[in-house]
Design a protein around this motif. Structure first.
Motif, PDB file in Angstrom:
ATOM      1  N   SER A 135       0.171  -1.741  -0.589  1.00 15.86           N
ATOM      2  CA  SER A 135      -0.097  -0.285  -1.380  1.00 15.86           C
ATOM      3  C   SER A 135       1.331   0.465  -1.201  1.00 15.86           C
ATOM      4  O   SER A 135       1.662   1.295  -1.862  1.00 15.86           O
ATOM      5  CB  SER A 135      -1.397   0.429  -1.045  1.00 15.86           C
ATOM      6  N   LYS A 136       2.056   0.197  -0.012  1.00 18.63           N
ATOM      7  CA  LYS A 136       3.125   0.986   0.446  1.00 18.63           C
ATOM      8  C   LYS A 136       4.443   0.071  -0.034  1.00 18.63           C
ATOM      9  O   LYS A 136       5.506   0.966  -0.397  1.00 18.63           O
ATOM     10  CB  LYS A 136       3.298   0.938   2.023  1.00 18.63           C
ATOM     11  N   LYS A 137       4.341  -1.030  -0.626  1.00 18.43           N
ATOM     12  CA  LYS A 137       5.718  -1.927  -0.965  1.00 18.43           C
ATOM     13  C   LYS A 137       5.654  -1.669  -2.182  1.00 18.43           C
ATOM     14  O   LYS A 137       6.913  -1.935  -2.776  1.00 18.43           O
ATOM     15  CB  LYS A 137       5.281  -3.365  -0.443  1.00 18.43           C
ATOM     16  N   ARG A 170       3.856   0.308  -5.053  1.00 21.45           N
ATOM     17  CA  ARG A 170       3.089   1.336  -5.330  1.00 21.45           C
ATOM     18  C   ARG A 170       2.643   1.205  -6.637  1.00 21.45           C
ATOM     19  O   ARG A 170       1.311   1.822  -6.949  1.00 21.45           O
ATOM     20  CB  ARG A 170       3.660   2.837  -4.903  1.00 21.45           C
ATOM     21  N   PRO A 223      -4.151  -2.678   1.269  1.00 15.49           N
ATOM     22  CA  PRO A 223      -3.368  -1.814   2.251  1.00 15.49           C
ATOM     23  C   PRO A 223      -3.842  -2.334   3.562  1.00 15.49           C
ATOM     24  O   PRO A 223      -2.993  -2.018   4.570  1.00 15.49           O
ATOM     25  CB  PRO A 223      -4.179  -0.487   2.206  1.00 15.49           C
TER      26      PRO A 223
END
Length: 164
Positions: A90-92, A94, A156
């Motif tokens: 989820s951070k990599k 988005r 995540p």
């Protein structure tokens, strides 16, 4: 028609149940599709033919979005399809996470998304059908809701593989 409704109900339930124990991201989506097809047959079995076709059309669009997002996840993971080896995505990625989340909201029937209207149109005839068994009103394909929330929920939390 009652037999069609029973077969649809059983298909929706068993496919969602099988999908819950899968770890391959594409298999989870495939079993969710079979579960939703059972739900469409259930709608047709109680005489809601137009609602079943409406759900078929809406399902095609949000499932296509889910498979495209899954392809993006698999690409980001270097070909890895096992959800137990995914995480931190989820951070990599988005945009992929956001689109998968929107498609999941649609398929689970969150209000004001496409699945809400098609599932509502499919489930309301169950209550009006005089010969429908009470368990037909339980919307067995809602197991697909848990099933598909299972996929983005893993993105995540799990260990990020350095596949990029």
């Amino acid at each position: 028609m009652f037999v069609v409704a029973i077969v649809g109900c059983a298909t929706a339930f068993f496919a969602a149940t099988i999908g819950l124990v899968q770890t391959d991201i594409k298999k989870v989506l495939a079993y969710s599709t079979v579960s939703q097809l059972g739900y469409m047959f259930l709608a047709c079995g109680v005489g809601a033919f137009s609602a079943g076709i409406f759900h078929l059309m809406t399902h095609a669009f949000f499932k296509a979005l889910l498979f495209l997002a899954a392809g993006s996840v698999i690409h980001a993971m270097g070909g890895e399809q096992d959800m137990s080896r995914m995480g931190g995505l989820s951070k990599k990625i988005r945009w992929t996470y956001g689109t998968m989340l929107v498609a999941t909201f649609a398929i689970t029937g969150i209000p004001f998304f496409a699945g809400f209207f098609s599932k509502d149109a499919s489930s309301s005839p169950h209550f009006r059908a005089k010969r429908a068994a009470p368990f037909l009103c339980l919307r067995p394909a809602d197991g697909a809701a848990y099933l598909l929330l299972h996929v983005p929920a893993h993105l995540p939390d799990l260990q990020w593989q350095a596949a990029l």
